[in-house]
Motif scaffolding. Sequence first.
Motif, short mmCIF file in Angstrom:
data_model
loop_
_atom_site.label_atom_id
_atom_site.label_comp_id
_atom_site.label_asym_id
_atom_site.label_seq_id
_atom_site.Cartn_x
_atom_site.Cartn_y
_atom_site.Cartn_z
N THR A 96 1.06 -1.06 -0.20
CA THR A 96 -0.13 0.01 -0.01
C THR A 96 0.82 1.12 -0.08
O THR A 96 1.73 1.42 0.85
CB THR A 96 -1.02 0.08 1.29
OG1 THR A 96 -1.66 -1.14 1.13
CG2 THR A 96 -1.81 1.12 1.38
N MET A 97 0.66 2.20 -0.97
CA MET A 97 1.64 3.18 -1.04
C MET A 97 0.83 4.65 -1.49
O MET A 97 -0.42 4.48 -1.89
CB MET A 97 2.71 3.14 -2.20
CG MET A 97 2.04 2.77 -3.55
SD MET A 97 3.11 2.14 -4.69
CE MET A 97 2.31 0.62 -4.97
N ASP A 98 1.60 5.84 -1.31
CA ASP A 98 1.10 6.94 -1.93
C ASP A 98 1.96 7.25 -3.09
O ASP A 98 3.28 6.81 -3.15
CB ASP A 98 1.46 8.29 -1.17
CG ASP A 98 0.14 8.12 0.20
OD1 ASP A 98 -0.62 7.38 0.23
OD2 ASP A 98 0.61 8.73 1.28
N TYR A 99 1.79 7.90 -4.21
CA TYR A 99 2.59 7.90 -5.12
C TYR A 99 2.23 9.25 -6.02
O TYR A 99 1.48 9.96 -5.87
CB TYR A 99 2.29 7.01 -6.37
CG TYR A 99 1.04 6.69 -7.03
CD1 TYR A 99 0.74 7.53 -7.93
CD2 TYR A 99 -0.02 6.21 -6.66
CE1 TYR A 99 -0.52 7.62 -8.51
CE2 TYR A 99 -1.19 5.99 -6.71
CZ TYR A 99 -1.60 6.62 -8.13
OH TYR A 99 -2.90 6.87 -8.72
N LEU A 100 3.34 9.89 -6.58
CA LEU A 100 3.44 10.98 -7.37
C LEU A 100 4.25 10.72 -8.72
O LEU A 100 5.59 10.56 -8.68
CB LEU A 100 4.00 12.33 -6.59
CG LEU A 100 4.18 13.54 -7.53
CD1 LEU A 100 2.85 13.98 -7.85
CD2 LEU A 100 4.92 14.55 -6.70
N GLY A 101 3.42 10.72 -9.79
CA GLY A 101 4.18 10.49 -11.12
C GLY A 101 4.57 11.94 -11.94
O GLY A 101 3.88 12.85 -11.75
N LYS A 102 5.72 11.84 -12.55
CA LYS A 102 6.14 12.89 -13.25
C LYS A 102 6.77 12.53 -14.63
O LYS A 102 7.52 11.13 -14.80
CB LYS A 102 7.49 13.61 -12.18
CG LYS A 102 6.84 14.01 -10.94
CD LYS A 102 8.23 14.55 -10.24
CE LYS A 102 7.85 15.07 -8.85
NZ LYS A 102 9.09 15.53 -8.00
N VAL A 103 6.55 13.57 -15.48
CA VAL A 103 7.20 13.27 -16.84
C VAL A 103 8.07 14.64 -17.15
O VAL A 103 7.59 15.76 -16.84
CB VAL A 103 6.08 12.86 -18.02
CG1 VAL A 103 6.52 13.10 -19.15
CG2 VAL A 103 5.30 11.74 -17.77
N ASP A 104 9.17 14.31 -17.36
CA ASP A 104 10.12 15.37 -17.73
C ASP A 104 10.28 16.24 -16.24
O ASP A 104 10.34 17.46 -16.46
CB ASP A 104 9.86 16.29 -18.90
CG ASP A 104 9.91 15.62 -20.24
OD1 ASP A 104 10.64 14.57 -20.17
OD2 ASP A 104 9.02 15.80 -21.06
N GLY A 105 10.26 15.61 -15.24
CA GLY A 105 10.33 16.20 -13.96
C GLY A 105 9.10 16.86 -13.49
O GLY A 105 9.19 17.45 -12.41
N LYS A 138 3.40 2.57 2.64
CA LYS A 138 2.62 2.82 3.72
C LYS A 138 2.69 1.47 4.52
O LYS A 138 2.58 1.58 5.81
CB LYS A 138 1.12 3.08 3.46
CG LYS A 138 1.24 4.67 2.78
CD LYS A 138 1.32 5.84 3.90
CE LYS A 138 0.45 6.92 3.46
NZ LYS A 138 -0.80 7.07 3.59
N LYS A 139 2.40 0.43 3.73
CA LYS A 139 2.29 -0.71 4.37
C LYS A 139 2.50 -2.01 3.53
O LYS A 139 2.35 -1.87 2.25
CB LYS A 139 0.56 -0.93 4.82
CG LYS A 139 0.31 -2.31 5.61
CD LYS A 139 -0.97 -2.01 6.04
CE LYS A 139 -2.15 -1.43 5.08
NZ LYS A 139 -3.51 -1.70 5.62
N VAL A 140 3.11 -3.25 3.98
CA VAL A 140 3.62 -4.23 3.27
C VAL A 140 2.67 -5.40 4.01
O VAL A 140 2.84 -5.85 5.32
CB VAL A 140 4.98 -4.86 3.18
CG1 VAL A 140 5.30 -5.93 2.61
CG2 VAL A 140 5.77 -3.33 2.42
N GLN A 141 1.87 -6.06 3.28
CA GLN A 141 1.19 -7.36 3.70
C GLN A 141 1.50 -8.62 3.03
O GLN A 141 1.89 -8.48 1.85
CB GLN A 141 -0.32 -6.93 3.82
CG GLN A 141 -0.71 -6.05 4.62
CD GLN A 141 -2.35 -5.63 4.25
OE1 GLN A 141 -2.74 -5.11 3.22
NE2 GLN A 141 -3.11 -5.92 5.23
N THR A 142 1.46 -9.61 3.73
CA THR A 142 1.77 -11.21 3.09
C THR A 142 0.60 -11.82 3.03
O THR A 142 -0.36 -11.47 3.95
CB THR A 142 2.77 -11.88 4.13
OG1 THR A 142 2.11 -12.06 5.45
CG2 THR A 142 4.19 -11.16 4.23
#
Length: 524
Positions: free
Chosen positions: A168-177, A241-245
């Motif tokens: 589980t994560m937060d993300y921010l994508g970038k193209v050319d910075g 945020k979290k890793v689950q098995t």
Amino acid sequence: MQIAETLNEGLKRAFMLTIPAKDIEAMVEAEVKKVAPQMRMPGFRPGKVPANLIRKMHGPALQQDALNSAIQDGVSKLVADNKFRPAMQPSVELTDGYEPGKDAEIKVALEILPDVPTPNIEGIKLDRLTVEPDEAAIDEQVNALVAQQKSFEDAPAKHKAATGDLVTMDYLGKVDGEPFDGGKGEDMSVEIGTGRLIPGFEDQLVGVKAGDEKQISVTFPEDYNAAYLAGKPATFDLVIKKVQTAKAATADDAFAKTLGLESLEQLRGLFKGQVEQELNGLTRTYMKRKLLDHLSETHSFDVPPSMVEAEFGQIWQQLEHEAGHEADPAAARAEMEKDRDDYRRIAERRVRLGLLLSEIGQAGGVEISQNEMNMLVNQAAQQYDPKDRERFVEYLRNEPMAQAQLRAPMYEDKVVDYLFSKAEITDRASTKAELEALIETEEGHVHGPGCGHDHIDEKPAKAKKAAAPKKAKAEESAPVEAEPKPAAKAKKAAAPKSVPSEVEGAEAAPAEKPAKKAPAKKKA
């Protein structure tokens, strides 16, 4: 009315109808008298408008209506007097130079249905290949369902994510910075190894731990559904945020109860019933193919070229559609062209078998009951939005051809069952692999004549050359889309193809035979 035959060749007929001007005028006069009571005009009491004024105001329209009615009556009389059974709608053409007040000359061309020889249905011998359900196959389906119902539990703090773990994560994508539109999200969960995200994304999650911050680099596919991102390299800043098995479910009574069943044995019984249904379907398919082959080999008669052409057009249209989804559409179409004559022969065989089955059904008293027809209509209506269903039913009520197309598959199956009841059937034990191999080497299935008569599900192996349309690569979507839910949270997780509907609560799909002029179907 005068009728002169101009062509009598095989199943083709042509006539010249001459409708006297006085007959057309009489129909105009009758129409004037019919509408006069409803006519209103300033200076005249309702219903008292003079006939000459009605003619002056509405003459051309009344003349055209009268001419159309006269032509329709003339063609109907021609068909009835000669006891013709038209294969398709007759072609009707008003000769050039017609003017009001003159005789109308009408060219009528049609093809008639042949006199089908009395079908020979005695002495038909068929093998019924029976297959016992494979217990190992049932176990495999149960285990596949169990595997889909796994849950996830929090991993130890230092656990490094591996394939099969849920991150589980937060993300921010970038193209050319620069951040791109839709490239930001929070609390997105993804199971590593599912291939749901763009290529390379999930692979770079291997080894992350809860609390990690990481930047990964990916390249959007060239055919990505957002054109402004297609083929471009991008980076994603991630906060884990979290890793689950995964915690696998167990095939036991407790698992069955989570599905609303009483025991694992009941679940196995549902799968066994479905396997039996599938095997019975294969058995019936093989028997039906052999039956149709027998009928085709033992009956020969001319069929209307227009029906063959219409059927060939349907086959070709389907193949064109499939070829368009091939890797090399041009090569697929070139391959089709080589077999054009074969497909035309297939069309002719289908039409002949359709007419033959119709004749057999009529002779055997096979019918579609009103209750069965109501069921077919209700099933077809489900394909439309609620507001359009009533309009669709009304359309069917007024279109005999659409009704015939709707009931054709059921009628065909009932005729086949009737023939099975007359045949000498020998049971022979077989295996699923043998049965599938026999069907594969026989002839495949496509719907047959779209002519209002009963259709045949039949086509030769050659028609399998065109591949089925490719599925859209929805799994290549970037994580900029809606947050996916882990399998553990999805109570009705997608089960394998063969999961019984009792388990999944799935509804049976309605028959798909939309009428040409019917309301547009509801969107999926």
